[in-house]
Design a protein around this motif. Structure first.
Motif, PDB file in Angstrom:
ATOM      1  N   ASP A 337      42.025  -1.631  47.722  1.00  0.00           N
ATOM      2  CA  ASP A 337      41.645  -0.631  46.734  1.00  0.00           C
ATOM      3  C   ASP A 337      40.974   0.521  47.479  1.00  0.00           C
ATOM      4  OD1 ASP A 337      40.606   0.936  44.742  1.00  0.00           O
ATOM      5  OD2 ASP A 337      39.435  -0.646  43.781  1.00  0.00           O
ATOM      6  N   SER A 339      39.688   3.195  46.468  1.00  0.00           N
ATOM      7  CA  SER A 339      38.463   3.723  45.876  1.00  0.00           C
ATOM      8  C   SER A 339      37.268   2.858  46.233  1.00  0.00           C
ATOM      9  CB  SER A 339      38.596   3.809  44.350  1.00  0.00           C
ATOM     10  OG  SER A 339      38.677   2.512  43.774  1.00  0.00           O
ATOM     11  N   SER A 340      37.529   1.686  46.797  1.00  0.00           N
ATOM     12  CA  SER A 340      36.469   0.783  47.262  1.00  0.00           C
ATOM     13  C   SER A 340      37.026  -0.043  48.420  1.00  0.00           C
ATOM     14  CB  SER A 340      36.016  -0.138  46.123  1.00  0.00           C
ATOM     15  OG  SER A 340      34.983  -1.015  46.554  1.00  0.00           O
ATOM     16  N   HIS A 372      44.702  10.396  42.001  1.00  0.00           N
ATOM     17  CA  HIS A 372      44.206   9.108  41.511  1.00  0.00           C
ATOM     18  C   HIS A 372      42.732   8.913  41.874  1.00  0.00           C
ATOM     19  CE1 HIS A 372      48.021   7.632  40.048  1.00  0.00           C
ATOM     20  NE2 HIS A 372      48.597   8.005  41.174  1.00  0.00           N
ATOM     21  N   LEU A 373      42.339   9.393  43.039  1.00  0.00           N
ATOM     22  CA  LEU A 373      40.951   9.270  43.447  1.00  0.00           C
ATOM     23  C   LEU A 373      40.088  10.358  42.816  1.00  0.00           C
ATOM     24  CD1 LEU A 373      41.432   8.425  47.237  1.00  0.00           C
ATOM     25  CD2 LEU A 373      40.816   6.854  45.402  1.00  0.00           C
ATOM     26  N   GLY A 376      41.215  10.006  38.647  1.00  0.00           N
ATOM     27  CA  GLY A 376      41.123   8.630  38.146  1.00  0.00           C
ATOM     28  C   GLY A 376      39.809   7.957  38.480  1.00  0.00           C
ATOM     29  N   ALA A 377      39.233   8.264  39.649  1.00  0.00           N
ATOM     30  CA  ALA A 377      38.002   7.596  40.077  1.00  0.00           C
ATOM     31  C   ALA A 377      36.829   8.564  40.236  1.00  0.00           C
ATOM     32  CB  ALA A 377      38.232   6.856  41.393  1.00  0.00           C
ATOM     33  N   ASN A 378      37.013   9.830  39.855  1.00  0.00           N
ATOM     34  CA  ASN A 378      35.942  10.836  39.891  1.00  0.00           C
ATOM     35  C   ASN A 378      35.352  11.048  41.288  1.00  0.00           C
ATOM     36  OD1 ASN A 378      36.147  10.075  36.990  1.00  0.00           O
ATOM     37  ND2 ASN A 378      34.491  11.564  36.781  1.00  0.00           N
ATOM     38  N   VAL A 379      36.159  10.898  42.327  1.00  0.00           N
ATOM     39  CA  VAL A 379      35.668  11.116  43.683  1.00  0.00           C
ATOM     40  C   VAL A 379      35.852  12.587  44.039  1.00  0.00           C
ATOM     41  CG1 VAL A 379      35.855  10.443  46.106  1.00  0.00           C
ATOM     42  CG2 VAL A 379      36.344   8.760  44.314  1.00  0.00           C
TER      43      VAL A 379
END
Length: 458
Positions: A337, A339-340, A372-373, A376-379
């Motif tokens: 993943d 994002s992590s 997506h990051l 989707g992940a607010n990065v």
């Protein structure tokens, strides 16, 4: 001269791994001498190494400070060390079947595996290989397999949970990096698994027996013949071979068939990636968000060893099946993943290295991933850029604007709080970490591709 000990190599009194001037070596201690000599004299080492089941090594002169070693070995280096919590279902099952095959062959030659840790397996040339030369010991007649419980926790339990429960349960391994406890697996498994003889015996009854005899006075170990042990190995092999992931698709396992990529767009994207690979000529590529491996294959065909990472277990599993079917030797699909990313784990926070510590790659591919990051992940875009600058010197990245149907679909169910998510914002954020070497549009779309090179520190 510089030397450092491999942080993960501390559990076995028979020896340890260390690096001398950047070269990986294995110190065989006097405590492991008899078992190591038995491994060689039995012919097992030669047989396993020739078949690609055990990582080969050469014996070298002990360097200064290792004069007390029985032997010092220089093993073949694994190009990328991966961990069981990053493997696909198929990779974990193949690693388990390898472990059982090695144990069976060891028993036939008067030896046995004293542990069955999934960390004793890595992937080399597209297939699992056993890497711990010091896991073998002389087999004392009548003793049960001491690694049986560990095998069930490291292989059978997570595989059974994925196959009969939910494919996402394989991620439990990251919460239990020393193996999924059998009592937990038994509670999580569907009731119908109690009717499957292999799972009933090796997981449910095994867990029950563990709980029953965990307290109270110590009981003498039962006597088990070698023939019974070989039967146990055969039964475990059949049990693992019978586990299959249910036929499912996910959002990303059929990505290119279900998005707005036209054949023209896809071909222009391939041309850009091929040109970048030809210009950079990388030895190691990380394909970030690899999906089912379409662009990983391009990197492999260009001669690069490619680590293909995707957070979707089903997409990565499909990629692994394709790699095996093609006999591909330079691609390693993993479930990561982004994002992590995989953190440092284990004793002292150094036993299992983080994803960043296992880099950097020469080139990273980040295709259809930024949105997506970022959305989707607010990065923040700047944070994505600085993270990827730690992963690779060169970067091929695709920017997908808000006008694209895929981004519009993401924004349908949430407020657009991303005013900086624009082509100019992207170029400004990434420009702080990278210089733009080339930019091109994706034919038939509003998407853009960039070849970037990390800026040298000031």
């Amino acid at each position: 001269m510089s030397e450092r000990r491999e942080p993960s190599s501390y559990r076995d009194p028979a020896g340890f791994l260390f690096f001398r001037d950047g070269v990986l070596l294995r110190h065989v201690a006097p405590a492991g001498a008899a078992d190591y000599d038995a491994l060689l004299s039995s012919g097992l080492y030669e047989a396993l190494a020739l078949e690609g089941l055990l990582v080969p090594h050469e014996e070298v002169e002990p360097p200064e400070g290792h004069e007390d070693a029985h032997r010092v070995l220089r093993p073949r280096v694994i190009p990328f060390v991966s961990y069981p919590y990053e493997w696909t279902f198929g990779e974990r099952r193949d690693a388990g079947l390898l472990t059982l095959s090695v144990q069976r062959r060891a028993l036939e030659r008067g030896l046995s595996l004293k542990d069955a840790s999934a960390y004793n397996v890595q992937f080399l040339d597209g297939r699992p290989v056993f890497i711990d030369t010091l896991s073998f010991e002389r087999y004392p007649e009548g003793r049960p397999w001491v690694a049986y419980r560990q095998f069930c926790e490291h292989f059978l339990a997570p595989l059974a949970l994925e196959a009969t429960g939910d494919h996402r349960l394989g991620r439990l391994f990251s919460s239990f990096p020393d193996g999924v406890p059998l009592d937990l697996a038994s509670r999580l498994l569907p009731f119908r698994t109690k009717l499957r003889p292999g799972l009933a015996l090796h997981l449910h009854l095994h867990s029950w027996g563990q709980g029953r005899y965990s307290s109270g006075p110590a009981r003498p170990s039962p006597t088990v013949s070698k023939g019974r042990l070989l039967d146990l190995v055969a039964d475990l092999e059949a049990c693992l071979a019978g586990l299959r992931l249910p036929r499912r698709t996910s959002t990303w396992s059929d990505y290119y068939a279900g998005t707005n990529y036209s054949p023209e767009a896809l071909e222009s994207k391939k041309e850009f990636v091929r040109a970048a690979l030809g210009e950079v000529r990388p030895s190691v590529v990380w394909d970030l968000g690899a999906n089912t491996g379409l662009f990983s294959r391009l990197a492999s065909e260009a001669g690069a060893f490619t680590v293909a990472m995707d957070g979707d277990p089903l997409a990565s599993e499909g990629h692994y099946r394709d790699v095996v079917g093609r006999g591909e030797r330079r691609v390693l699909p993993l479930v990561v993943d982004l994002s992590s990313p995989s953190p440092s784990l284990g004793w002292d926070g150094r036993e299992r290295r983080s994803l960043f510590e296992r880099g950097p790659a020469d080139l990273a591919l980040a295709l259809a991933l930024v949105h997506h990051l970022a959305i989707g992940a607010n990065v923040p875009l700047g944070s994505i850029a600085s993270s990827w600058a730690r992963m690779a010197e060169w970067l091929v990245v695709e920017f997908v604007p808000k006008s694209d149907s895929q981004v519009q679909r993401m924004l349908r169910s949430r407020e657009d709080v991303f005013p900086g998510y624009t082509a100019d914002g992207f170029e400004a954020a990434f420009g702080r970490e990278f210089e733009v070497c080339r930019r091109a549009g994706v034919a038939g779309s509003e998407r853009s591709l960039y070849l970037l090179r990390r800026r040298s520190p000031a």
